[in-house]
Scaffold this motif. Structure first.
Motif, PDB file in Angstrom:
ATOM      1  N   ALA A 172      -0.688   4.166  -8.146  1.00 25.40           N
ATOM      2  CA  ALA A 172       0.639   4.754  -7.606  1.00 25.40           C
ATOM      3  C   ALA A 172       1.770   4.178  -8.299  1.00 25.40           C
ATOM      4  O   ALA A 172       1.960   3.065  -8.743  1.00 25.40           O
ATOM      5  CB  ALA A 172       0.479   4.184  -6.139  1.00 25.40           C
ATOM      6  N   PRO A 173       2.684   5.142  -8.215  1.00 25.65           N
ATOM      7  CA  PRO A 173       4.101   4.942  -8.879  1.00 25.65           C
ATOM      8  C   PRO A 173       4.737   3.888  -7.848  1.00 25.65           C
ATOM      9  O   PRO A 173       4.462   3.683  -6.812  1.00 25.65           O
ATOM     10  CB  PRO A 173       4.919   6.204  -8.722  1.00 25.65           C
ATOM     11  N   PRO A 174       5.939   3.295  -8.502  1.00 24.73           N
ATOM     12  CA  PRO A 174       6.777   2.400  -7.426  1.00 24.73           C
ATOM     13  C   PRO A 174       7.329   3.177  -6.270  1.00 24.73           C
ATOM     14  O   PRO A 174       7.570   4.542  -6.249  1.00 24.73           O
ATOM     15  CB  PRO A 174       7.974   2.243  -8.470  1.00 24.73           C
TER      16      PRO A 174
ATOM     17  N   ARG B 211      -2.375  -4.057  -3.625  1.00 24.93           N
ATOM     18  CA  ARG B 211      -2.193  -3.097  -4.537  1.00 24.93           C
ATOM     19  C   ARG B 211      -0.870  -2.209  -3.853  1.00 24.93           C
ATOM     20  O   ARG B 211      -0.040  -1.873  -4.334  1.00 24.93           O
ATOM     21  CB  ARG B 211      -3.273  -1.807  -4.678  1.00 24.93           C
ATOM     22  N   ILE B 212      -0.960  -2.043  -2.442  1.00 27.87           N
ATOM     23  CA  ILE B 212       0.161  -1.323  -1.927  1.00 27.87           C
ATOM     24  C   ILE B 212       1.440  -2.140  -1.876  1.00 27.87           C
ATOM     25  O   ILE B 212       2.475  -1.846  -2.204  1.00 27.87           O
ATOM     26  CB  ILE B 212      -0.122  -1.123  -0.201  1.00 27.87           C
ATOM     27  N   ALA B 213       1.180  -3.757  -1.686  1.00 29.05           N
ATOM     28  CA  ALA B 213       2.641  -4.566  -1.777  1.00 29.05           C
ATOM     29  C   ALA B 213       2.987  -4.413  -3.197  1.00 29.05           C
ATOM     30  O   ALA B 213       4.145  -4.508  -3.373  1.00 29.05           O
ATOM     31  CB  ALA B 213       2.197  -5.960  -1.315  1.00 29.05           C
ATOM     32  N   GLN B 214       2.103  -4.490  -3.981  1.00 29.09           N
ATOM     33  CA  GLN B 214       2.752  -4.526  -5.753  1.00 29.09           C
ATOM     34  C   GLN B 214       3.610  -3.082  -5.856  1.00 29.09           C
ATOM     35  O   GLN B 214       4.170  -3.227  -6.771  1.00 29.09           O
ATOM     36  CB  GLN B 214       1.409  -4.628  -6.580  1.00 29.09           C
ATOM     37  N   THR B 215       2.973  -2.185  -5.297  1.00 25.61           N
ATOM     38  CA  THR B 215       3.593  -0.922  -5.569  1.00 25.61           C
ATOM     39  C   THR B 215       4.988  -0.775  -4.886  1.00 25.61           C
ATOM     40  O   THR B 215       5.983  -0.076  -5.376  1.00 25.61           O
ATOM     41  CB  THR B 215       2.817   0.273  -4.935  1.00 25.61           C
TER      42      THR B 215
ATOM     43  N   GLY C 298       1.157 -10.254   0.662  1.00 29.76           N
ATOM     44  CA  GLY C 298       2.615 -10.289  -0.056  1.00 29.76           C
ATOM     45  C   GLY C 298       3.498  -9.980   0.831  1.00 29.76           C
ATOM     46  O   GLY C 298       4.724  -9.835   0.616  1.00 29.76           O
ATOM     47  N   PHE C 299       3.337  -9.533   2.174  1.00 28.85           N
ATOM     48  CA  PHE C 299       4.356  -9.056   3.038  1.00 28.85           C
ATOM     49  C   PHE C 299       5.046 -10.108   3.803  1.00 28.85           C
ATOM     50  O   PHE C 299       4.278 -11.065   4.263  1.00 28.85           O
ATOM     51  CB  PHE C 299       3.554  -8.030   4.092  1.00 28.85           C
TER      52      PHE C 299
END
Length: 244
Positions: free
Chosen positions: A125-127, A151-155, A224-225
């Protein structure tokens, strides 16, 4: 506009109930299936689209992971009404990507659109400033859920938003039984027979893996939320805003 047909997949007795899959027969009737199976399905999309206005800056992409037929993409585009907006729909089902492309082609929507046929865990995924994850996590194996949310949080950019909708389960057996029966009553009121409900439940038996709300909250925190807020709940259906 890629309109959905009537869902009759489980209307006749089946000798063998196969595990539920998002294949072409399901993709062809998915909009009708979702509307008649998930309480307030359309309203959930509308709420997420409206809330997205508070997180949209045009600095990064808007991702719909598990985009199915594209209903969320359409609503988000109309709500944001920004030709700069970059929308990306991702789905592990090639049939769903096809239906999504058909639906988007039927509209003149603000923004740009890209679609990807990919598994959630393998998609690069891109930012992103906004991610939608509607009724997707519940189909992942328990051991894969932490990695998917991480992965979503890092995105997401800092202060980026995840809009997560899920079917959940209750710890209390009596509450779970009551909520399940009410959900079946909802389905019957929307035209599903007892046979259809029973056969689909069997098909989902080893495919749907819901968490409790407390478990979902812990998974989001561990990913990480920093801020997690329920903005809708109807019995065993919940929508959550999680901010990175």
């Amino acid at each position: 506009m890629g309109e959905s047909s009537r869902d009759n997949i489980y209307s006749l007795p089946l000798d063998k109930i196969e595990p539920f899959r998002f294949d072409s027969p399901v993709a062809d009737v998915f909009d009708d299936m979702a509307a008649r199976s998930i309480p307030y399905y359309s309203a959930l999309h509308d709420a997420a689209a409206s809330l997205s206005r508070h997180f949209h800056s045009g600095q990064a992409a808007i991702l719909d992971l598990g985009c199915s037929t594209g209903s969320m993409l359409v609503r988000a585009s109309l709500a944001l009404n920004d030709p700069r907006a970059e929308f990306i729909g991702v789905d592990a089902s090639e049939a769903m990507v096809r239906k999504c492309r058909e639906k988007l082609a039927g509209y003149r929507l603000p923004g740009t659109f890209a679609l990807a046929h990919s598994d959630l865990l393998n998609y690069a995924a891109p930012p992103a400033e906004i991610v939608y994850l509607h009724f997707v996590l519940q189909f992942l194996r328990p051991e894969d859920k932490p990695a998917a949310l991480a992965r979503i949080a890092q995105t997401l950019l800092p202060e980026g938003a995840l809009f997560l909708s899920e079917k959940i389960r209750q710890d209390d057996a009596k509450a779970e039984a009551c909520f399940t029966e009410e959900h079946f009553a909802y389905k019957r009121s929307h035209g599903y027979s007892r046979l259809e409900i029973a056969q689909k439940r069997d098909a989902l038996e080893d495919v749907l893996r819901p968490n409790t709300l407390a478990e979902l909250t812990r998974l989001l925190e561990q990913a990480g939320f920093s801020r997690i807020q329920v903005y809708f709940q109807w019995l065993n259906f919940v929508s959550i805003l999680a901010i990175r």
